[in-house]
Design a protein around this motif. Sequence first.
Motif, PDB file in Angstrom:
ATOM      1  N   ARG A 200      40.082  48.122  49.507  1.00  6.77           N
ATOM      2  CA  ARG A 200      40.544  48.489  50.858  1.00  6.77           C
ATOM      3  C   ARG A 200      41.624  47.548  51.370  1.00  6.77           C
ATOM      4  O   ARG A 200      42.531  47.972  52.099  1.00  6.77           O
ATOM      5  CB  ARG A 200      39.352  48.508  51.816  1.00  6.77           C
ATOM      6  N   GLU A 201      41.533  46.290  50.996  1.00  7.78           N
ATOM      7  CA  GLU A 201      42.574  45.339  51.407  1.00  7.78           C
ATOM      8  C   GLU A 201      43.933  45.789  50.877  1.00  7.78           C
ATOM      9  O   GLU A 201      44.943  45.757  51.596  1.00  7.78           O
ATOM     10  CB  GLU A 201      42.234  43.942  50.900  1.00  7.78           C
ATOM     11  N   PHE A 202      43.976  46.234  49.621  1.00  8.63           N
ATOM     12  CA  PHE A 202      45.240  46.690  49.050  1.00  8.63           C
ATOM     13  C   PHE A 202      45.660  48.037  49.631  1.00  8.63           C
ATOM     14  O   PHE A 202      46.848  48.247  49.937  1.00  8.63           O
ATOM     15  CB  PHE A 202      45.150  46.727  47.523  1.00  8.63           C
ATOM     16  N   LEU A 203      44.713  48.939  49.802  1.00 13.44           N
ATOM     17  CA  LEU A 203      45.039  50.234  50.407  1.00 13.44           C
ATOM     18  C   LEU A 203      45.604  50.047  51.810  1.00 13.44           C
ATOM     19  O   LEU A 203      46.599  50.674  52.181  1.00 13.44           O
ATOM     20  CB  LEU A 203      43.788  51.106  50.477  1.00 13.44           C
ATOM     21  N   ASP A 204      44.980  49.185  52.589  1.00 18.66           N
ATOM     22  CA  ASP A 204      45.420  48.966  53.968  1.00 18.66           C
ATOM     23  C   ASP A 204      46.808  48.334  54.033  1.00 18.66           C
ATOM     24  O   ASP A 204      47.493  48.435  55.050  1.00 18.66           O
ATOM     25  CB  ASP A 204      44.421  48.085  54.717  1.00 18.66           C
TER      26      ASP A 204
ATOM     27  N   VAL B 261      42.928  38.462  50.739  1.00 16.71           N
ATOM     28  CA  VAL B 261      43.972  38.733  51.735  1.00 16.71           C
ATOM     29  C   VAL B 261      45.275  38.051  51.333  1.00 16.71           C
ATOM     30  O   VAL B 261      46.357  38.649  51.393  1.00 16.71           O
ATOM     31  CB  VAL B 261      43.522  38.263  53.134  1.00 16.71           C
ATOM     32  N   ALA B 262      45.175  36.791  50.882  1.00 20.82           N
ATOM     33  CA  ALA B 262      46.367  36.060  50.451  1.00 20.82           C
ATOM     34  C   ALA B 262      47.021  36.754  49.258  1.00 20.82           C
ATOM     35  O   ALA B 262      48.254  36.882  49.194  1.00 20.82           O
ATOM     36  CB  ALA B 262      45.999  34.619  50.091  1.00 20.82           C
ATOM     37  N   ALA B 263      46.204  37.214  48.314  1.00 22.21           N
ATOM     38  CA  ALA B 263      46.749  37.881  47.120  1.00 22.21           C
ATOM     39  C   ALA B 263      47.450  39.182  47.490  1.00 22.21           C
ATOM     40  O   ALA B 263      48.532  39.489  46.965  1.00 22.21           O
ATOM     41  CB  ALA B 263      45.632  38.150  46.121  1.00 22.21           C
ATOM     42  N   SER B 264      46.868  39.949  48.403  1.00 29.54           N
ATOM     43  CA  SER B 264      47.504  41.209  48.791  1.00 29.54           C
ATOM     44  C   SER B 264      48.827  40.949  49.519  1.00 29.54           C
ATOM     45  O   SER B 264      49.811  41.671  49.319  1.00 29.54           O
ATOM     46  CB  SER B 264      46.562  42.047  49.664  1.00 29.54           C
TER      47      SER B 264
ATOM     48  N   GLN C 262      44.362  49.780  42.561  1.00 26.21           N
ATOM     49  CA  GLN C 262      44.189  49.360  41.169  1.00 26.21           C
ATOM     50  C   GLN C 262      44.597  47.913  40.922  1.00 26.21           C
ATOM     51  O   GLN C 262      44.332  47.380  39.832  1.00 26.21           O
ATOM     52  CB  GLN C 262      44.974  50.288  40.226  1.00 26.21           C
ATOM     53  N   PHE C 263      45.204  47.257  41.906  1.00 25.80           N
ATOM     54  CA  PHE C 263      45.437  45.814  41.754  1.00 25.80           C
ATOM     55  C   PHE C 263      44.109  45.040  41.717  1.00 25.80           C
ATOM     56  O   PHE C 263      44.091  43.849  41.418  1.00 25.80           O
ATOM     57  CB  PHE C 263      46.348  45.286  42.861  1.00 25.80           C
ATOM     58  N   PHE C 264      43.020  45.728  42.009  1.00 29.54           N
ATOM     59  CA  PHE C 264      41.667  45.230  41.767  1.00 29.54           C
ATOM     60  C   PHE C 264      41.552  44.648  40.353  1.00 29.54           C
ATOM     61  O   PHE C 264      40.918  43.613  40.128  1.00 29.54           O
ATOM     62  CB  PHE C 264      40.714  46.414  41.957  1.00 29.54           C
ATOM     63  N   TYR C 265      42.196  45.317  39.383  1.00 30.38           N
ATOM     64  CA  TYR C 265      42.080  44.894  37.981  1.00 30.38           C
ATOM     65  C   TYR C 265      42.892  43.637  37.684  1.00 30.38           C
ATOM     66  O   TYR C 265      42.683  42.997  36.659  1.00 30.38           O
ATOM     67  CB  TYR C 265      42.470  46.037  37.041  1.00 30.38           C
ATOM     68  N   LEU C 266      43.821  43.298  38.570  1.00 27.89           N
ATOM     69  CA  LEU C 266      44.534  42.030  38.406  1.00 27.89           C
ATOM     70  C   LEU C 266      43.568  40.870  38.585  1.00 27.89           C
ATOM     71  O   LEU C 266      43.603  39.894  37.819  1.00 27.89           O
ATOM     72  CB  LEU C 266      45.695  41.954  39.399  1.00 27.89           C
ATOM     73  N   ALA C 267      42.677  40.973  39.559  1.00 25.14           N
ATOM     74  CA  ALA C 267      41.674  39.919  39.747  1.00 25.14           C
ATOM     75  C   ALA C 267      40.728  39.857  38.559  1.00 25.14           C
ATOM     76  O   ALA C 267      40.282  38.776  38.155  1.00 25.14           O
ATOM     77  CB  ALA C 267      40.884  40.156  41.034  1.00 25.14           C
TER      78      ALA C 267
END
Length: 245
Positions: free
Chosen positions: A72-76, A148-151, A82-87
């Motif tokens: 949701r952080e990335f969507l917002d 939050v910082a990563a997004s 899919q940047f979830f997979y970067l983590a």
Amino acid sequence: YLDSIKDHDKKLTEEEKLIFRVTRIFGECELNAPPEFTDEIKKYIGYWKSSPRFKIALTRAKDNNYTPTIAREFLDRGLPPQFFYLAMQESNFEEFISGPNTYMGYAKGMWQFIPKTGVQYGLTMGPLVEEPRPDPADDRHNWRKATVAASRYIKDIYSTEAQASGLLVMASYNWGEHKVIPLLKTLPQNPRERNFWQILTKYKDKLPKETYDYVFYITSAAVIGENPRLFGFDFDNPLANVAKR
């Protein structure tokens, strides 16, 4: 253009359709992809299948309720969830992990921020910043703050010459945008021609193997995540419910 994509899709296997679907999500046009791209993604999918790492990492993310917050952080922020997979590639979703020492210091936390970039994006360094040990006082180990910082950081990379390509954003996150952007500036000014395919074609010898692997591991993980059972995994798309929000 849309008709050409439809004709293109008719010739593809289900696996290849998913590969190009994810490619589009990250902003690359598959019609310009090198012919060996799908084979390379399939090779990295094979790497994921040869190890329990994918399932272990997703289980950790699910058990700690990381998945919906990260997505949701990335969507917002208007970015692909899919940047979830970067983590996952950075840390396997381990909050208190430390990376190897580099000339920029130790990278720490789920998103593996080095001290300079962490401070730039509002994270406070702890007293153990020069030690490869967990540090509860270091915001990089606070997964919510670090997410939050990563997004924000990834959003900023998108505003550079890498704007047309999530794959270039991944490369910049790993290698450093100050290394990737000078290469991009040698390419045509049209953002659609400043893409990962062009870097692979013209500068593959300059791209570190670690960065090459990094991009393909994340992209292949995102492909698997769209339909894990198609690739022989016994779990469902971890982002399915979040992405439909």
